[in-house]
Design a protein around this motif. Structure first.
Motif, PDB file in Angstrom:
ATOM      1  N   TRP A 157      13.323  13.674  -2.909  1.00  0.00           N
ATOM      2  CA  TRP A 157      14.389  13.085  -3.766  1.00  0.00           C
ATOM      3  C   TRP A 157      15.207  12.360  -2.728  1.00  0.00           C
ATOM      4  O   TRP A 157      15.297  11.069  -3.187  1.00  0.00           O
ATOM      5  CB  TRP A 157      15.264  14.306  -4.429  1.00  0.00           C
ATOM      6  N   ALA A 158      15.916  12.696  -1.795  1.00  0.00           N
ATOM      7  CA  ALA A 158      16.784  12.218  -0.776  1.00  0.00           C
ATOM      8  C   ALA A 158      16.131  10.816  -0.302  1.00  0.00           C
ATOM      9  O   ALA A 158      16.817   9.995  -0.216  1.00  0.00           O
ATOM     10  CB  ALA A 158      17.092  13.056   0.515  1.00  0.00           C
ATOM     11  N   ARG A 159      14.669  11.030   0.217  1.00  0.00           N
ATOM     12  CA  ARG A 159      14.114   9.882   0.774  1.00  0.00           C
ATOM     13  C   ARG A 159      14.124   8.626  -0.318  1.00  0.00           C
ATOM     14  O   ARG A 159      14.207   7.592  -0.002  1.00  0.00           O
ATOM     15  CB  ARG A 159      12.644  10.188   1.149  1.00  0.00           C
ATOM     16  N   ARG A 160      13.652   9.272  -1.373  1.00  0.00           N
ATOM     17  CA  ARG A 160      13.584   8.276  -2.590  1.00  0.00           C
ATOM     18  C   ARG A 160      14.814   7.320  -2.896  1.00  0.00           C
ATOM     19  O   ARG A 160      14.856   6.281  -3.091  1.00  0.00           O
ATOM     20  CB  ARG A 160      13.018   8.916  -3.759  1.00  0.00           C
ATOM     21  N   HIS A 161      15.815   8.155  -2.742  1.00  0.00           N
ATOM     22  CA  HIS A 161      17.143   7.570  -2.953  1.00  0.00           C
ATOM     23  C   HIS A 161      17.593   6.649  -1.863  1.00  0.00           C
ATOM     24  O   HIS A 161      18.151   5.652  -1.842  1.00  0.00           O
ATOM     25  CB  HIS A 161      18.260   8.893  -2.874  1.00  0.00           C
ATOM     26  N   SER A 162      17.337   7.090  -0.513  1.00  0.00           N
ATOM     27  CA  SER A 162      17.492   6.344   0.571  1.00  0.00           C
ATOM     28  C   SER A 162      16.707   4.984   0.388  1.00  0.00           C
ATOM     29  O   SER A 162      17.110   4.014   0.928  1.00  0.00           O
ATOM     30  CB  SER A 162      17.252   6.753   1.804  1.00  0.00           C
ATOM     31  N   TYR A 163      15.475   5.062  -0.028  1.00  0.00           N
ATOM     32  CA  TYR A 163      14.913   4.004  -0.338  1.00  0.00           C
ATOM     33  C   TYR A 163      15.638   3.063  -1.373  1.00  0.00           C
ATOM     34  O   TYR A 163      15.825   1.666  -1.112  1.00  0.00           O
ATOM     35  CB  TYR A 163      13.410   4.390  -0.853  1.00  0.00           C
ATOM     36  N   SER A 164      16.149   3.485  -2.303  1.00  0.00           N
ATOM     37  CA  SER A 164      16.713   2.778  -3.576  1.00  0.00           C
ATOM     38  C   SER A 164      18.008   2.154  -2.869  1.00  0.00           C
ATOM     39  O   SER A 164      18.123   0.950  -3.239  1.00  0.00           O
ATOM     40  CB  SER A 164      16.902   3.645  -4.656  1.00  0.00           C
ATOM     41  N   PHE A 165      18.562   3.010  -2.230  1.00  0.00           N
ATOM     42  CA  PHE A 165      19.817   2.543  -1.528  1.00  0.00           C
ATOM     43  C   PHE A 165      19.715   1.303  -0.574  1.00  0.00           C
ATOM     44  O   PHE A 165      20.410   0.451  -0.914  1.00  0.00           O
ATOM     45  CB  PHE A 165      20.212   3.691  -0.607  1.00  0.00           C
ATOM     46  N   PHE A 166      18.635   1.126   0.166  1.00  0.00           N
ATOM     47  CA  PHE A 166      18.584   0.123   1.056  1.00  0.00           C
ATOM     48  C   PHE A 166      18.015  -0.950   0.409  1.00  0.00           C
ATOM     49  O   PHE A 166      18.101  -2.262   0.764  1.00  0.00           O
ATOM     50  CB  PHE A 166      17.696   0.476   2.355  1.00  0.00           C
ATOM     51  N   SER A 167      17.018  -0.724  -0.540  1.00  0.00           N
ATOM     52  CA  SER A 167      16.262  -1.939  -1.214  1.00  0.00           C
ATOM     53  C   SER A 167      17.501  -2.532  -1.923  1.00  0.00           C
ATOM     54  O   SER A 167      17.242  -3.759  -2.365  1.00  0.00           O
ATOM     55  CB  SER A 167      15.266  -1.428  -2.246  1.00  0.00           C
ATOM     56  N   SER A 168      18.296  -1.858  -2.732  1.00  0.00           N
ATOM     57  CA  SER A 168      19.038  -2.518  -3.502  1.00  0.00           C
ATOM     58  C   SER A 168      20.053  -3.408  -2.511  1.00  0.00           C
ATOM     59  O   SER A 168      20.452  -4.566  -2.835  1.00  0.00           O
ATOM     60  CB  SER A 168      20.192  -1.378  -4.209  1.00  0.00           C
ATOM     61  N   LEU A 169      20.629  -2.987  -1.487  1.00  0.00           N
ATOM     62  CA  LEU A 169      21.491  -3.797  -0.584  1.00  0.00           C
ATOM     63  C   LEU A 169      20.560  -5.058  -0.028  1.00  0.00           C
ATOM     64  O   LEU A 169      21.127  -5.949  -0.018  1.00  0.00           O
ATOM     65  CB  LEU A 169      21.669  -2.824   0.900  1.00  0.00           C
ATOM     66  N   GLY A 170      19.290  -4.749   0.118  1.00  0.00           N
ATOM     67  CA  GLY A 170      18.458  -5.723   0.572  1.00  0.00           C
ATOM     68  C   GLY A 170      18.331  -6.998  -0.493  1.00  0.00           C
ATOM     69  O   GLY A 170      18.409  -8.271  -0.156  1.00  0.00           O
TER      70      GLY A 170
ATOM     71  N   VAL B  69       1.003  -1.031   0.075  1.00  0.00           N
ATOM     72  CA  VAL B  69      -0.067   0.141  -0.032  1.00  0.00           C
ATOM     73  C   VAL B  69       0.826   1.418   0.194  1.00  0.00           C
ATOM     74  O   VAL B  69       0.552   2.204  -0.545  1.00  0.00           O
ATOM     75  CB  VAL B  69      -0.893  -0.066   1.255  1.00  0.00           C
ATOM     76  N   ALA B  70       2.342   1.018   0.694  1.00  0.00           N
ATOM     77  CA  ALA B  70       3.036   2.530   0.814  1.00  0.00           C
ATOM     78  C   ALA B  70       3.683   2.779  -0.730  1.00  0.00           C
ATOM     79  O   ALA B  70       4.235   3.771  -0.678  1.00  0.00           O
ATOM     80  CB  ALA B  70       4.033   2.160   1.708  1.00  0.00           C
ATOM     81  N   LEU B  71       3.433   1.867  -1.765  1.00  0.00           N
ATOM     82  CA  LEU B  71       4.186   2.126  -2.718  1.00  0.00           C
ATOM     83  C   LEU B  71       3.941   3.506  -3.635  1.00  0.00           C
ATOM     84  O   LEU B  71       5.078   4.185  -3.609  1.00  0.00           O
ATOM     85  CB  LEU B  71       3.930   0.995  -3.990  1.00  0.00           C
ATOM     86  N   PRO B  72       2.746   4.081  -3.665  1.00  0.00           N
ATOM     87  CA  PRO B  72       2.719   5.149  -4.156  1.00  0.00           C
ATOM     88  C   PRO B  72       3.251   6.438  -3.426  1.00  0.00           C
ATOM     89  O   PRO B  72       3.916   7.438  -3.751  1.00  0.00           O
ATOM     90  CB  PRO B  72       1.411   5.546  -4.411  1.00  0.00           C
ATOM     91  N   LEU B  73       3.575   6.186  -2.120  1.00  0.00           N
ATOM     92  CA  LEU B  73       3.862   7.294  -1.261  1.00  0.00           C
ATOM     93  C   LEU B  73       5.371   7.215  -1.189  1.00  0.00           C
ATOM     94  O   LEU B  73       6.063   8.204  -1.102  1.00  0.00           O
ATOM     95  CB  LEU B  73       3.420   6.964   0.134  1.00  0.00           C
ATOM     96  N   LEU B  74       6.058   6.013  -1.373  1.00  0.00           N
ATOM     97  CA  LEU B  74       7.555   5.880  -1.402  1.00  0.00           C
ATOM     98  C   LEU B  74       7.953   6.807  -2.783  1.00  0.00           C
ATOM     99  O   LEU B  74       8.824   7.189  -2.772  1.00  0.00           O
ATOM    100  CB  LEU B  74       7.793   4.440  -1.712  1.00  0.00           C
ATOM    101  N   ILE B  75       7.098   6.410  -3.576  1.00  0.00           N
ATOM    102  CA  ILE B  75       7.585   7.060  -4.927  1.00  0.00           C
ATOM    103  C   ILE B  75       7.224   8.451  -5.127  1.00  0.00           C
ATOM    104  O   ILE B  75       8.013   9.427  -5.627  1.00  0.00           O
ATOM    105  CB  ILE B  75       6.557   6.617  -6.435  1.00  0.00           C
ATOM    106  N   ALA B  76       6.139   9.150  -4.235  1.00  0.00           N
ATOM    107  CA  ALA B  76       6.215  10.506  -3.921  1.00  0.00           C
ATOM    108  C   ALA B  76       7.392  10.846  -2.864  1.00  0.00           C
ATOM    109  O   ALA B  76       7.707  12.199  -3.148  1.00  0.00           O
ATOM    110  CB  ALA B  76       4.967  10.832  -3.356  1.00  0.00           C
ATOM    111  N   GLY B  77       7.847  10.122  -2.318  1.00  0.00           N
ATOM    112  CA  GLY B  77       9.073  10.529  -1.433  1.00  0.00           C
ATOM    113  C   GLY B  77       8.548  11.182   0.036  1.00  0.00           C
ATOM    114  O   GLY B  77       9.290  12.013   0.470  1.00  0.00           O
TER     115      GLY B  77
END
Ligand SMILES: Nc1ncnc2c1ncn2[C@@H]1O[C@H](COP(=O)(O)OP(=O)(O)O)[C@@H](O)[C@H]1O
Ligand SMILES: [Mg+2]
Lengths: 228, 325
Positions: free
Chosen positions: B13-26, A100-108
């Motif tokens: 933008w930074a939050r999106r990157h940190s998400y990508s960062f950790f998901s890639s490690l995962g 469910v969180a996916l769209p919010l992750l994308i929004a940052g």
């Protein structure tokens, strides 16, 4: 909000999925799209999502023609639309909450904000206690509701649903349609493709009827709507 | 106002990157075995040019001690009287093309040999000293960059002078060997460059292929991300990070293997060089070189991932297969 102008779509294989379809949907209205299987309902929704391009005519959202938008802008168009899929399209290696969180992750969004909104959306579809569950441990109907929660969580101004009641029993379907009505009353534009004609008629909302890619009927909403 | 909006966008933008960062490690940790295999292949690919480079650097430092190699060794029978030998040494010293001359008597030679070899006791039993006199003549200003031909010319008269003397048994000059070593090192350096380029490409290809498989395995996930409005950049990011991790880990592994090899070689090598009386430090990468190596390994991995993902995403758009069943 959504406007089709003489839209035709022919797939590369030669299938004419839509022919000269024109209609307009006001912001905040609830509209159903029906027709037999293969009538072109999914194709129509896919055109709004920019998953397909029309062969002729144009689709406009908020007065902006999608024809003039490059593929690069498709993601930002999709972010304004909550889409519910017949086959749910859930990630099976992520928990219900993370799906469910996916769209919010994308929004940052911030993590705390994401959690809060995810729980609110899951609560709305009655799945709050399943936040940590895996999608495969859920029934088809529950999975469908997870997909609905995901479509609503970012509070998009527009909601599209392709056969959202395909896996639900009549009671749950009716409940779900009630949820869609609530959303439209809150200002969200809702367009639902469904071949379940009797259920659609009971809702008393506006109905667009497709047959072999042609818009053969446009039934206006009954005043007062359906009795719940 | 605009500043505030910009700041908010940056945070998102930074939050999106940190998400990508950790998901890639995962993802990498999730597929431990596959990750390990890829990293091993990358490590070996990086180790080959790196190992050759470090070996050459170590040989290069032998090259620097050229005066040890450019000396002419003159052997005179051990039975020759000391005065005779001293006369020859004096004659050589007087020449303008000679820098210095030193004399080692058979007795000195024996003493040195005893000390170094540890054969002290058994050598006592020899009735006569089999070692010759050794006169070491260091030519003046030997230009090591000259070709063998000009060098021989320049040194020829000195060699002739020494060889013509009837007291002399033989004259040995190792300069040709030194020059051959120099050419060998030049060839080695060129080889490092070529190997470096080849294996750099290999790293890109290996990572690109790994990421391609990774992308294919997660096609459904990518589709769902795209359907809910993820931009290409967002979809691409975790794969780029993965590529960077692969390259970086490959680089780290290569460095570890190199250190291990150097450590293993350092003991016998030190022993060998101590015998020759050379204080010798084994050359390894400097901290700056280390950082450059690891970063460029990571960047090559990133590049491999980029090429791979870019192609797949273009296919996704051009083919328009998104969301179709
Ligand atoms: N990707 C496609 N390629 C070729 N033909 C397609 C594709 N998708 C749908 N069609 C055809 O277009 C027509 C309309 O399909 P669709 O929009 O899925 O109808 P519905 O959703 O109303 O069942 C059908 O004849 C179908 O076979
Ligand atoms: Mg359909």
């Amino acid at each position: 909000m959504i406007r089709f102008e003489q839209v035709s779509k022919r797939y590369p294989g030669g299938n004419q999925a839509l022919s000269g379809v024109s209609f307009e949907i006001e912001a905040g209205s609830l509209v159903f799209l029906t027709g037999h299987s293969g009538a072109g309902k999914s194709t129509l929704l896919r055109l709004v999502m920019m998953l397909e391009r029309p062969t002729h005519g144009q689709v406009l959202i908020d007065g902006q023609s999608l024809n003039h938008m490059p593929d690069k802008q498709a993601p930002s168009v999709r972010r304004e639309i909550g889409m519910i899929f017949q086959d749910h399209k859930l990630l099976f290696d992520k928990t219900v909450g993370d799906n469910v969180a996916l769209p919010l992750l994308i929004a940052g969004l911030r993590y705390r904000e994401i959690r809060k909104r995810v729980r609110a959306a899951l609560d709305k579809v009655g799945l709050l206690e399943k936040e940590k569950a895996w999608p495969l441990a859920l029934s088809g109907g529950e999975q469908q509701r997870v997909g609905i929660a995901r479509a609503m969580v970012a509070m998009p101004p527009m909601l599209l649903a392709d056969e959202p009641t395909g896996n639900l029993d009549p009671d749950l379907s009716w409940e779900l349609f009630g949820l869609f009505r609530e959303l439209s009353e809150a200002g969200v534009t809702v367009l639902i493709a469904s071949h379940d004609l009797s259920l659609v008629k009971r809702m008393g909302a506006r109905v667009l009827v497709l047959s072999d890619g042609v818009l053969i009927d446009d039934i206006p909403a009954r005043s007062g709507g359906a009795a719940f | 106002m605009a500043l505030r909006a910009a700041r908010r966008r940056f945070r998102a933008w930074a939050r999106r990157h940190s998400y990508s960062f950790f998901s890639s490690l995962g993802t990498l940790l999730q597929h431990r075995l596959g990750t390990l295999m890829t990293v091993l292949v990358l490590g070996i690919a990086i180790l080959l040019p790196l190992g050759l480079y470090v070996s050459l650097k170590n040989m290069d430092r032998l090259d620097v001690r050229q005066e040890d190699w450019s000396a002419i060794s003159v052997f005179i029978p051990g039975t020759m009287a000391a005065a005779e030998v001293e006369a020859l040494a004096e004659a050589a010293r007087d020449r303008p093309d000679v820098q210095s001359v030193s004399v080692i008597s058979p007795e000195q030679g024996m003493a040195e040999f005893r000390e170094v070899s540890g054969f002290g006791q058994s050598l006592e039993t020899l009735d006569e000293n089999p070692l010759p006199w050794v006169v070491t003549v260091l030519p003046a200003e030997v230009d090591t960059r000259g070709s063998t031909a000009t060098l021989s010319l320049r040194i020829q008269s000195l060699m002739d002078f020494l060889e013509r003397d009837e007291r002399v048994e033989s004259v040995q000059f190792d300069y040709k060997w030194l020059q051959r070593l120099g050419r060998f090192l030049d060839l080695g350096r060129a080889t490092v460059l070529v190997l470096g380029l080849l294996f750099g490409v290999a790293v890109i290809v290996v990572v690109a292929n790994t990421i391609r498989l990774d992308v294919a395995a997660r096609a459904d996930e990518i589709e769902i991300f795209a359907l809910v409005g993820a931009s290409h950049a967002f979809i691409r990011q975790p794969f780029l990070y993965s590529g960077f991790w692969y390259g970086l880990m490959g680089g780290v592994l290569a460095v570890l293997m190199m250190w291990l090899a150097l450590f293993y070689l350092s003991i016998p090598l030190k022993r060998l060089l101590d015998v020759y009386g050379q204080g010798f430090e084994i050359y390894s990468l400097s901290p700056v070189q280390l950082i450059i190596l690891l970063l460029s390994s990571g960047l090559l991995g990133w590049l491999g991932a980029f090429l791979s993902v870019q192609r797949y995403l273009r296919m996704l758009v051009v083919g328009g297969s998104l969301g179709r069943r």
